[in-house]
Design an enzyme around this catalytic site. Structure first.
Site, short mmCIF file in Angstrom:
data_model
loop_
_atom_site.label_atom_id
_atom_site.label_comp_id
_atom_site.label_asym_id
_atom_site.label_seq_id
_atom_site.Cartn_x
_atom_site.Cartn_y
_atom_site.Cartn_z
N PHE A 72 13.13 -23.65 10.19
CA PHE A 72 13.35 -24.99 9.65
C PHE A 72 14.80 -25.19 9.25
CE2 PHE A 72 12.63 -28.73 6.99
CZ PHE A 72 11.68 -29.41 7.74
N PHE A 127 20.39 -3.98 -24.66
CA PHE A 127 19.94 -3.67 -23.30
C PHE A 127 18.86 -4.67 -22.86
CE2 PHE A 127 16.94 -1.10 -20.62
CZ PHE A 127 17.77 -0.99 -19.51
N GLN A 128 19.07 -5.29 -21.73
CA GLN A 128 18.15 -6.25 -21.10
C GLN A 128 17.98 -7.54 -21.91
OE1 GLN A 128 14.51 -3.96 -20.24
NE2 GLN A 128 15.24 -3.68 -18.14
N GLU A 146 7.32 -9.76 -10.12
CA GLU A 146 6.82 -10.77 -11.05
C GLU A 146 6.85 -12.18 -10.46
OE1 GLU A 146 8.39 -7.41 -13.69
OE2 GLU A 146 9.08 -8.46 -11.89
N VAL A 177 6.80 -22.29 3.07
CA VAL A 177 7.71 -23.42 3.26
C VAL A 177 8.48 -23.23 4.56
CG1 VAL A 177 9.88 -24.37 2.38
CG2 VAL A 177 7.92 -24.10 0.87
#
Length: 579
Positions: free
Chosen positions: A468, A113-114, A51, A383
């Site tokens: 980086f 739940f969740q 997601e 990035v």
């Protein structure tokens, strides 16, 4: 489509408002919504593997089109996975709607739940976030969410308990499509006159221009011409201002170069146009500042501002131009543009290579991608160092686009951003400049390219490190630790996912591999082995950073890793020779 259920109603309202796809991952609490999409058949389901990628994809689609884009997540972990991509969309100020499913209403507050509380969790990364509790609320909440996302250019979250999607649709008044409005916004005459007075009195004006200049290229250049002002552009302003601009002197900041830094350092007046450039140490210390932003609350956040101007750049520039005294002295401008030409020449030479170079210098990779890419290509950049090389070597021309997580600064954005652009622009060349760390983080989205048949071209800067982060460690005087990556053969993984793929180890292999990938009619990946120790230094090193590099070298030698310092020196000798 007849709105039999609340979910049918949501789908019909989204369709009327121009939405053509929803990115997400199915789950039981979303079943009513995804089934409504299936039965309608006109809004595509952008089935991703995570997601977070759905939210990134929606952010990029919204960024390129300017229209509302939608992501959806099932209850609990499903919609929580959206949050990083939604932060990216919110900080990039693009209109995204998140449909966040919730557990059954009667169970809220019972540690079911969740169970989570999305209306609280998403509050920080949204301009609107509300929970629908009954069918009659949904049309009004959805319309308000869409309107708020479009008008405030941000994320709106609609939280819907799973069973509410399946409830009968309420009777309602006819709903008009919710589309973005367009307005002219400019400062009052007195503020414009005050700004003109400051700018006319200055001897050396520099313009710092950003993403707020989208659609105002000609007006911004006209201001530079009238003021004989060198123009420094931010990274997000690059695609809107770099082309057809004789006043451009490049970027400043951590990924910029010295010409942009000097143009701001030596000015006595700074005109900021549609930018919220965050790095305070790069602003001039004694210059008078005039700042233009359509969001008045953003003015003065980074540096003291003498004249605040609230308005769009286009409208404000048109109103300000007649008040400016057109100056004839272009000495400051010529000095700064000549400096930029020297910097650009040096960067171009660093973008060259010998056929036997192995690993490849990343500058050469970026420069070759730029040369071979289509004139209207859309680029995304992870990035880290891929963003540095994109900023320095991708040339914008008014048709190309450059999308990245430039405000939120999240890893792993390039591939899912590319998914959103390609899904909404099926005939356009889309190129993702991925870091090896970023690609590995959301590696499953390679399968999304194949499943959705998206011909994205992925170029991997594979230096076996979080490059980086290592640079930041060196500047802080810290021995690099925990940054090495034991990478798989990304080309082999891509082929296993059904992509065309190749692996490049020498400079003379790169052009052919890229041409073959770009010509392929489906998704393709080119895994390029690049120098790990290549430095991408900012235009100004502070005393602390100089001390940091010295301390890093000393500590690295004392820790028995002197060969790393030798490799660092060898890799960057050509940079030193061009100074």
């Amino acid at each position: 489509m007849v709105a039999d259920t609340v979910a049918d109603l949501i789908v019909s309202m989204l369709k009327a408002s121009g939405v053509r796809r929803v990115y997400g991952l199915p789950g039981d609490s979303l079943n009513g919504f995804t089934d409504a999409l299936r039965r309608d058949g006109t809004i595509a389901w952008g089935h991703v593997r995570h997601e977070e990628a759905a939210a990134f994809a929606a952010a990029a689609e919204a960024g390129v089109t300017g229209r509302l884009a939608v992501a959806a997540g099932s209850c609990g972990p499903g919609n929580l996975h959206l949050i990083n991509g939604l932060f990216d969309a919110q900080r990039s100020r693009v209109p995204v709607l998140a449909v966040a499913a919730q557990i059954p209403q009667e169970q809220i507050g019972s540690e079911y739940f969740q169970e989570t509380h999305p209306q609280l969790l998403f509050r920080e990364c949204s301009v609107y976030c509300e929970l629908a509790s009954m069918p009659e609320q949904v049309p009004w909440l959805l319309a308000t969410a869409v309107r708020t996302a479009l008008e405030r250019s941000g994320v709106a979250v609609l939280v819907v308990p799973g069973e509410l999607f399946l409830a009968p649709a309420p009777d309602r008044p006819a709903q008009h499509p919710v589309l973005k409005t367009s307005s002219h916004i400019r400062p009052d005459d007195a503020s414009l006159a005050r700004a003109a007075q400051v700018l006319n009195a200055a001897d050396r004006v520099t313009i710092l221009a950003g993403a707020g200049c989208e659609g105002a290229h000609d007006e911004t250049v006209a201001l530079a011409e009238a003021l004989k002002a060198p123009m420094v552009h931010s990274l997000r302003g690059k695609e809107f201002l770099e082309y057809d601009n004789p006043y451009d002197v490049g970027l400043t900041g951590l990924i910029g170069y010295s010409s942009g830094y000097r143009a701001m350092e030596h000015c006595d007046a700074l005109l900021m146009l549609g930018t919220d450039f965050p790095y305070r140490s790069f602003y001039p210390r004694k210059a008078s500042v005039v700042q233009v932003d359509v969001r008045g609350e953003h003015i003065g956040r980074r540096t003291p501002v003498e004249v605040p101007l609230v308005g769009t750049v286009k409208d404000t520039a048109q109103a300000l131009l007649p008040l400016l005294e057109r100056r004839g002295d272009d000495g400051f401008l010529n000095t700064m543009t000549r400096h930029y030409q020297r910097v650009r020449s040096r960067l171009d030479r660093l973008g060259e290579a010998k056929p036997t170079d192995s690993p490849l210098h990343p500058q050469y990779v970026a420069a070759t991608v730029d040369r071979l890419a289509a004139g209207d290509a859309a680029f995304t950049a992870d990035v880290g160092t891929p963003t540095v090389w994109a900023a320095r070597y991708l040339r914008m021309n008014g048709a190309r686009r450059l999308i990245g997580s430039f405000n939120h600064g999240s890893m792993a954005n390039a591939l899912p951003h590319a998914i959103g652009i390609q899904a909404s622009h099926p005939g356009r060349q889309v190129i993702a400049l991925s870091g090896d760390g970023g690609l590995a983080m959301l590696l499953g989205e390679l399968s999304t390219l194949r499943q959705l048949d998206l011909p994205v071209k992925v170029v991997v800067f594979n230096n076996s490190a979080l490059g980086f982060v290592e640079l930041e460690m060196k500047a802080a005087g810290v021995v690099t630790y925990g940054t090495g990556l034991e990478n798989p053969d990304f080309g082999a993984l891509a082929r296993a996912a059904g992509l065309h793929a190749s692996r490049v180890r020498r400079a003379d292999e790169l052009e052919g591999a890229l041409q073959e990938a770009f010509a392929h009619d489906g998704p393709a990946l080119v895994d390029v082995h690049t120098e790990r120790q290549e430095l991408s230094l900012p235009p100004k090193l502070t005393l602390e950073q100089i001390k940091g590099f010295t301390l890093f070298a000393t500590r690295t030698v004392l820790s028995g890793r002197g060969d790393e310092i030798l490799e660092l020196t060898r890799t960057n000798l050509r940079q030193l020779s061009l100074e």
